[in-house]
Motif scaffolding. Sequence first.
Motif, PDB file in Angstrom:
ATOM      1  N   TRP A  60      43.333  38.654  54.054  1.00 41.47           N
ATOM      2  CA  TRP A  60      43.121  39.772  53.138  1.00 41.47           C
ATOM      3  C   TRP A  60      44.041  39.634  51.945  1.00 41.47           C
ATOM      4  CZ3 TRP A  60      39.263  42.901  54.704  1.00 41.47           C
ATOM      5  CH2 TRP A  60      38.970  42.986  56.067  1.00 41.47           C
ATOM      6  N   SER A  61      43.559  40.098  50.809  1.00 43.00           N
ATOM      7  CA  SER A  61      44.462  40.308  49.682  1.00 43.00           C
ATOM      8  C   SER A  61      44.220  41.728  49.180  1.00 43.00           C
ATOM      9  CB  SER A  61      44.253  39.280  48.565  1.00 43.00           C
ATOM     10  OG  SER A  61      43.140  39.592  47.779  1.00 43.00           O
ATOM     11  N   VAL A  62      45.285  42.361  48.736  1.00 40.49           N
ATOM     12  CA  VAL A  62      45.212  43.709  48.183  1.00 40.49           C
ATOM     13  C   VAL A  62      45.785  43.646  46.776  1.00 40.49           C
ATOM     14  CG1 VAL A  62      45.978  46.104  48.415  1.00 40.49           C
ATOM     15  CG2 VAL A  62      45.407  44.782  50.462  1.00 40.49           C
ATOM     16  N   ASN A  63      44.962  44.063  45.820  1.00 39.17           N
ATOM     17  CA  ASN A  63      45.352  44.000  44.408  1.00 39.17           C
ATOM     18  C   ASN A  63      45.881  42.617  44.028  1.00 39.17           C
ATOM     19  OD1 ASN A  63      44.546  46.657  44.117  1.00 39.17           O
ATOM     20  ND2 ASN A  63      46.568  47.450  44.578  1.00 39.17           N
ATOM     21  N   GLU A  64      45.132  41.595  44.468  1.00 35.04           N
ATOM     22  CA  GLU A  64      45.406  40.189  44.162  1.00 35.04           C
ATOM     23  C   GLU A  64      46.691  39.648  44.787  1.00 35.04           C
ATOM     24  OE1 GLU A  64      44.967  39.486  39.963  1.00 35.04           O
ATOM     25  OE2 GLU A  64      42.970  40.358  39.946  1.00 35.04           O
ATOM     26  N   GLU A  65      47.212  40.319  45.813  1.00 34.97           N
ATOM     27  CA  GLU A  65      48.399  39.829  46.542  1.00 34.97           C
ATOM     28  C   GLU A  65      47.984  39.552  47.981  1.00 34.97           C
ATOM     29  OE1 GLU A  65      52.105  40.436  45.797  1.00 34.97           O
ATOM     30  OE2 GLU A  65      51.713  40.777  43.687  1.00 34.97           O
ATOM     31  N   MET A  66      48.245  38.330  48.444  1.00 37.90           N
ATOM     32  CA  MET A  66      47.918  37.996  49.833  1.00 37.90           C
ATOM     33  C   MET A  66      48.747  38.851  50.779  1.00 37.90           C
ATOM     34  SD  MET A  66      45.489  35.842  49.641  1.00 37.90           S
ATOM     35  CE  MET A  66      45.360  35.436  51.374  1.00 37.90           C
ATOM     36  N   VAL A  67      48.120  39.268  51.875  1.00 35.21           N
ATOM     37  CA  VAL A  67      48.785  40.101  52.876  1.00 35.21           C
ATOM     38  C   VAL A  67      49.016  39.269  54.125  1.00 35.21           C
ATOM     39  CG1 VAL A  67      48.561  42.150  54.312  1.00 35.21           C
ATOM     40  CG2 VAL A  67      47.710  42.183  51.959  1.00 35.21           C
ATOM     41  N   LEU A  80      35.945  43.048  47.812  1.00 30.69           N
ATOM     42  CA  LEU A  80      35.365  41.811  47.275  1.00 30.69           C
ATOM     43  C   LEU A  80      35.110  40.865  48.447  1.00 30.69           C
ATOM     44  CD1 LEU A  80      37.835  41.238  44.307  1.00 30.69           C
ATOM     45  CD2 LEU A  80      35.658  42.447  44.266  1.00 30.69           C
ATOM     46  N   TYR A  81      33.892  40.375  48.555  1.00 28.85           N
ATOM     47  CA  TYR A  81      33.521  39.474  49.638  1.00 28.85           C
ATOM     48  C   TYR A  81      33.349  38.071  49.073  1.00 28.85           C
ATOM     49  CZ  TYR A  81      32.270  43.801  52.064  1.00 28.85           C
ATOM     50  OH  TYR A  81      32.298  45.051  52.645  1.00 28.85           O
ATOM     51  N   THR A  89      28.661  40.723  47.120  1.00 26.28           N
ATOM     52  CA  THR A  89      29.931  40.150  46.696  1.00 26.28           C
ATOM     53  C   THR A  89      30.968  41.235  46.424  1.00 26.28           C
ATOM     54  OG1 THR A  89      29.191  40.090  44.402  1.00 26.28           O
ATOM     55  CG2 THR A  89      28.884  38.081  45.699  1.00 26.28           C
ATOM     56  N   VAL A  90      30.498  42.463  46.200  1.00 24.75           N
ATOM     57  CA  VAL A  90      31.424  43.556  45.921  1.00 24.75           C
ATOM     58  C   VAL A  90      30.775  44.883  46.315  1.00 24.75           C
ATOM     59  CG1 VAL A  90      30.643  43.846  43.532  1.00 24.75           C
ATOM     60  CG2 VAL A  90      32.940  44.577  44.164  1.00 24.75           C
ATOM     61  N   GLU A  91      31.590  45.816  46.764  1.00 25.52           N
ATOM     62  CA  GLU A  91      31.117  47.170  47.011  1.00 25.52           C
ATOM     63  C   GLU A  91      32.300  48.122  47.009  1.00 25.52           C
ATOM     64  OE1 GLU A  91      29.435  48.328  50.834  1.00 25.52           O
ATOM     65  OE2 GLU A  91      30.690  46.871  51.859  1.00 25.52           O
ATOM     66  N   GLU A  92      32.003  49.374  46.790  1.00 23.31           N
ATOM     67  CA  GLU A  92      33.024  50.413  46.846  1.00 23.31           C
ATOM     68  C   GLU A  92      32.755  51.240  48.089  1.00 23.31           C
ATOM     69  OE1 GLU A  92      33.926  53.885  43.838  1.00 23.31           O
ATOM     70  OE2 GLU A  92      34.401  51.942  42.958  1.00 23.31           O
ATOM     71  N   GLU A 104      42.601  50.729  45.598  1.00 18.56           N
ATOM     72  CA  GLU A 104      42.940  49.316  45.798  1.00 18.56           C
ATOM     73  C   GLU A 104      41.698  48.425  45.693  1.00 18.56           C
ATOM     74  OE1 GLU A 104      45.864  51.679  48.296  1.00 18.56           O
ATOM     75  OE2 GLU A 104      43.707  51.654  48.132  1.00 18.56           O
ATOM     76  N   GLU A 105      41.958  47.180  45.330  1.00 15.05           N
ATOM     77  CA  GLU A 105      40.941  46.135  45.358  1.00 15.05           C
ATOM     78  C   GLU A 105      41.326  45.212  46.507  1.00 15.05           C
ATOM     79  OE1 GLU A 105      39.114  43.914  41.772  1.00 15.05           O
ATOM     80  OE2 GLU A 105      40.730  42.638  42.544  1.00 15.05           O
ATOM     81  N   VAL A 106      40.451  45.143  47.512  1.00 15.81           N
ATOM     82  CA  VAL A 106      40.733  44.361  48.711  1.00 15.81           C
ATOM     83  C   VAL A 106      39.748  43.197  48.763  1.00 15.81           C
ATOM     84  CG1 VAL A 106      40.841  44.394  51.239  1.00 15.81           C
ATOM     85  CG2 VAL A 106      41.504  46.438  49.926  1.00 15.81           C
ATOM     86  N   ALA A 107      40.282  41.987  48.895  1.00 15.60           N
ATOM     87  CA  ALA A 107      39.419  40.811  48.991  1.00 15.60           C
ATOM     88  C   ALA A 107      39.421  40.287  50.423  1.00 15.60           C
ATOM     89  CB  ALA A 107      39.896  39.723  48.038  1.00 15.60           C
ATOM     90  N   VAL A 108      38.221  39.947  50.899  1.00 17.45           N
ATOM     91  CA  VAL A 108      38.060  39.296  52.189  1.00 17.45           C
ATOM     92  C   VAL A 108      37.957  37.807  51.889  1.00 17.45           C
ATOM     93  CG1 VAL A 108      36.576  39.034  54.210  1.00 17.45           C
ATOM     94  CG2 VAL A 108      36.773  41.270  53.083  1.00 17.45           C
ATOM     95  N   ILE A 109      38.923  37.039  52.396  1.00 14.10           N
ATOM     96  CA  ILE A 109      38.995  35.617  52.072  1.00 14.10           C
ATOM     97  C   ILE A 109      38.829  34.803  53.360  1.00 14.10           C
ATOM     98  CG2 ILE A 109      40.386  33.816  51.009  1.00 14.10           C
ATOM     99  CD1 ILE A 109      41.798  36.138  49.468  1.00 14.10           C
ATOM    100  N   PRO A 110      37.611  34.331  53.603  1.00 15.83           N
ATOM    101  CA  PRO A 110      37.364  33.507  54.789  1.00 15.83           C
ATOM    102  C   PRO A 110      38.078  32.169  54.658  1.00 15.83           C
ATOM    103  CG  PRO A 110      35.311  34.389  53.919  1.00 15.83           C
ATOM    104  CD  PRO A 110      36.380  34.626  52.882  1.00 15.83           C
ATOM    105  N   PRO A 111      38.285  31.502  55.793  1.00 20.31           N
ATOM    106  CA  PRO A 111      38.905  30.175  55.723  1.00 20.31           C
ATOM    107  C   PRO A 111      38.033  29.239  54.901  1.00 20.31           C
ATOM    108  CG  PRO A 111      38.326  30.760  58.003  1.00 20.31           C
ATOM    109  CD  PRO A 111      37.924  31.899  57.127  1.00 20.31           C
TER     110      PRO A 111
END
Length: 93
Positions: free
Chosen positions: A63-70, A13-14, A25-28, A82-89
């Motif tokens: 990064w977050s993995v499965n809605e948990e911040m790493v 998830l971008y 916004t999303v890709e596999e 897994e669902e990985v989100a890229v969370i820019p500042p």
Amino acid sequence: MHTPPAQATITILYFAAASTAIGKTVEEIPLPSAGLALANLASLLTSRYPNTGLEKVLQTSQWSVNEEMVDDPTTVTLTGGEEVAVIPPVSGG
């Protein structure tokens, strides 16, 4: 007849600047059979989207993995599903 197992994938998830840089916004994406260290995901994504500005965004993103911040990407190995989100500042004012 034997069917080979499907290749493991993760969903990316971008958000914000990451989404803007690549126009998604999303890709596999497929994973290597041995899995992928989260710490190496940025270089994989950068190689998929060269010259887009994504590399610079990822340098400061979380990064977050499965809605948990790493907190430490070197401690997480992605194995598929897994669902990985890229969370820019976040900038604001």
